[in-house]
Design a protein around this motif. Structure first.
Motif, PDB file in Angstrom:
ATOM      1  N   TRP A  65     -30.293  17.994 102.566  1.00  0.00           N
ATOM      2  CA  TRP A  65     -31.319  16.984 102.806  1.00  0.00           C
ATOM      3  C   TRP A  65     -32.254  17.394 103.931  1.00  0.00           C
ATOM      4  O   TRP A  65     -31.843  17.994 104.920  1.00  0.00           O
ATOM      5  N   MET A  66     -33.511  17.015 103.776  1.00  0.00           N
ATOM      6  CA  MET A  66     -34.525  17.255 104.791  1.00  0.00           C
ATOM      7  C   MET A  66     -34.925  15.896 105.359  1.00  0.00           C
ATOM      8  O   MET A  66     -35.274  14.978 104.607  1.00  0.00           O
ATOM      9  N   TYR A  67     -34.849  15.758 106.676  1.00  0.00           N
ATOM     10  CA  TYR A  67     -35.241  14.518 107.340  1.00  0.00           C
ATOM     11  C   TYR A  67     -36.532  14.748 108.102  1.00  0.00           C
ATOM     12  O   TYR A  67     -36.732  15.802 108.712  1.00  0.00           O
ATOM     13  N   TYR A  68     -37.380  13.745 108.082  1.00  0.00           N
ATOM     14  CA  TYR A  68     -38.702  13.836 108.699  1.00  0.00           C
ATOM     15  C   TYR A  68     -38.845  12.780 109.782  1.00  0.00           C
ATOM     16  O   TYR A  68     -38.329  11.678 109.653  1.00  0.00           O
ATOM     17  N   ALA A  69     -39.570  13.136 110.830  1.00  0.00           N
ATOM     18  CA  ALA A  69     -39.858  12.199 111.919  1.00  0.00           C
ATOM     19  C   ALA A  69     -41.248  12.513 112.462  1.00  0.00           C
ATOM     20  O   ALA A  69     -41.766  13.612 112.287  1.00  0.00           O
ATOM     21  N   ILE A  70     -41.819  11.541 113.123  1.00  0.00           N
ATOM     22  CA  ILE A  70     -43.129  11.711 113.764  1.00  0.00           C
ATOM     23  C   ILE A  70     -42.992  12.710 114.919  1.00  0.00           C
ATOM     24  O   ILE A  70     -42.018  12.657 115.661  1.00  0.00           O
ATOM     25  N   ASN A  71     -43.955  13.582 115.056  1.00  0.00           N
ATOM     26  CA  ASN A  71     -44.036  14.465 116.223  1.00  0.00           C
ATOM     27  C   ASN A  71     -44.762  13.660 117.299  1.00  0.00           C
ATOM     28  O   ASN A  71     -45.978  13.575 117.318  1.00  0.00           O
ATOM     29  N   SER A  72     -43.983  13.031 118.204  1.00  0.00           N
ATOM     30  CA  SER A  72     -44.599  12.131 119.182  1.00  0.00           C
ATOM     31  C   SER A  72     -45.557  12.819 120.129  1.00  0.00           C
ATOM     32  O   SER A  72     -46.553  12.227 120.526  1.00  0.00           O
ATOM     33  N   GLN A  73     -45.303  14.071 120.455  1.00  0.00           N
ATOM     34  CA  GLN A  73     -46.220  14.786 121.338  1.00  0.00           C
ATOM     35  C   GLN A  73     -47.598  14.908 120.683  1.00  0.00           C
ATOM     36  O   GLN A  73     -48.629  14.660 121.302  1.00  0.00           O
ATOM     37  N   LYS A  74     -47.617  15.275 119.402  1.00  0.00           N
ATOM     38  CA  LYS A  74     -48.894  15.405 118.687  1.00  0.00           C
ATOM     39  C   LYS A  74     -49.559  14.039 118.542  1.00  0.00           C
ATOM     40  O   LYS A  74     -50.785  13.919 118.654  1.00  0.00           O
ATOM     41  N   ALA A  75     -48.769  12.994 118.313  1.00  0.00           N
ATOM     42  CA  ALA A  75     -49.320  11.640 118.193  1.00  0.00           C
ATOM     43  C   ALA A  75     -49.991  11.217 119.495  1.00  0.00           C
ATOM     44  O   ALA A  75     -51.086  10.638 119.480  1.00  0.00           O
ATOM     45  N   HIS A  76     -49.378  11.547 120.624  1.00  0.00           N
ATOM     46  CA  HIS A  76     -49.979  11.212 121.921  1.00  0.00           C
ATOM     47  C   HIS A  76     -51.275  11.994 122.149  1.00  0.00           C
ATOM     48  O   HIS A  76     -52.249  11.443 122.658  1.00  0.00           O
TER      49      HIS A  76
END
Length: 108
Positions: A65-76
């Motif tokens: 399985w591949m899990y995905y999450a937001i890249n918070s540094q890029k979002a900031h």
């Protein structure tokens, strides 16, 4: 500036925006995303590759399985850019729009 072009291209698709909004609640596997958006697996895979290329998401492989999450540094970084774009030059104390532009270009 080129890194932001990739980000805005990635954000220009409704399904990719939906995926990012889903990920604001926490990490998800591709199956979860596929079920909620009713898209095919190849379509989800395409969208995830675009988001990954723009560095907007993080990947974590767990077994098959591949899990995905937001890249918070890029979002900031993106939030900071949008704030700069929407801030009037006078509020920054630059003096003129050309001065603001010149200062921004020096940062890049």
């Amino acid at each position: 500036m080129k890194k932001y072009v990739e980000i805005f291209k990635a954000l220009s698709d409704e399904n990719r925006l939906k995926i990012l909004l889903m990920l604001t609640y926490g990490e998800l596997c591709a199956n979860d995303i596929q079920e909620q958006l009713e898209l095919t697996q190849p379509t989800i895979s395409h969208h995830m590759k675009v988001l990954q290329k723009a560095d907007l998401i993080r990947l974590d492989r767990r077994g098959k399985w591949m899990y995905y999450a937001i890249n918070s540094q890029k979002a900031h970084e993106l939030c900071k850019l949008v704030q700069e774009i929407t801030t009037v030059c006078e509020a920054r104390g630059c003096g003129s729009s050309q001065d603001c532009y010149n200062q921004q270009m020096k940062k890049e």
